[in-house]
Design an enzyme around this catalytic site. Sequence first.
Site: not given
Length: 315
Positions: A132, A135-136
């Site tokens: 992701c 997200c990261d």
Amino acid sequence: MHKTIIIGTGPAGLTAAIYLARANMEPLVIEGWQPGGQLTTTTEVENFPGFPEGILGSELMSNMRKQAQRFGATFKTGSVKSVDLSKRPYTLEVEGLGELQAESIIISTGASAKYMGVPGEQDNIGRGVSTCATCDGFFFRGKKIIVVGGGDSAMEEAGFLTRFASEVRLVHRRDELRASKIMQDRAQANEKISWSLNRTPLEIVAGDKGLQGLRVRNNETGEEELLAADGVFVAIGHTPNTGFLGGQIDTDEQGYILVKPGTSETNIPGVYACGDVQDHTYRQAITAAGSGCMAALDCERFLEAEAHKNASITV
Ligand code: NAP
């Protein structure tokens, strides 16, 4: 018999549980063996509104669960093996819990990111391996990143990651991309993206100091090489978790549940879907939570209308 059973405890299912519990509908929530869903596999969540300093994914999910419990939602652990949606009340066969019946069902079982299945991949999730970028990506500021995949997701993730990374290398197993022309053109025009096509991923290599890179085989020459990287983003698609439905609910060709536009209604009355199991476009915690709220409100209105119908019949 339960008024509503919610299957799945990611942000969609837990938000549905908060709303239904607060409306006194006493939902039963079935949580699988990985409660909290995909967010529990990430570390810090920095883009969920209301947390200016960020919050751990596991903590966010734990808070949502407590909030649902506070209003009377019940949680049970089990894995739904099959459902019978041919007549109401609907029947669920749940491993660990046996047979359960419900007047309505909210499906929030999410989607699972596909992994390559190469050595070193599972061991390094959260330690340089991610599925992701949203997200990261932020954690890879100024670093070298590899994105694996040749579809739209890979193009999109690679483009997004160039905002943070010093270099993004796209690795694809064929010499032809699967992505749509517009997404390919966009990625190819991005100077920060370099390409390693026709390379089969073999292994994620990590040492004491963290990730070293991705070992690949050049399909033309048969030679193996280590492509150095601090992070490897696997963007080879998602699988919606709909197997237990046995084809009783309409899905698109990839298996995502089809909902009527602007609602969470499936083709079966009283059965609703929310979160990633019906969304392959946005796939964010906040959009999942929003769709969970929609499912709870749709479900509540359905149960009220049914109660009203039954009361009229009795009179
Ligand atoms: P996808 O289209 O199925 O592409 C997956 C890619 O991963 C393919 O290139 C595939 O290679 C590769 N792959 C699969 N298994 C692999 C493995 N084990 N090792 C290495 N590579 C592997 O999936 P997606 O890109 O996630 O897209 C899914 C759907 O969402 C598509 O309909 C897409 O259009 C849509 N989507 C749209 C947008 C957008 O419009 N903004 C963004 C993201 C996704 P092969 O090509 O060799 O099979």
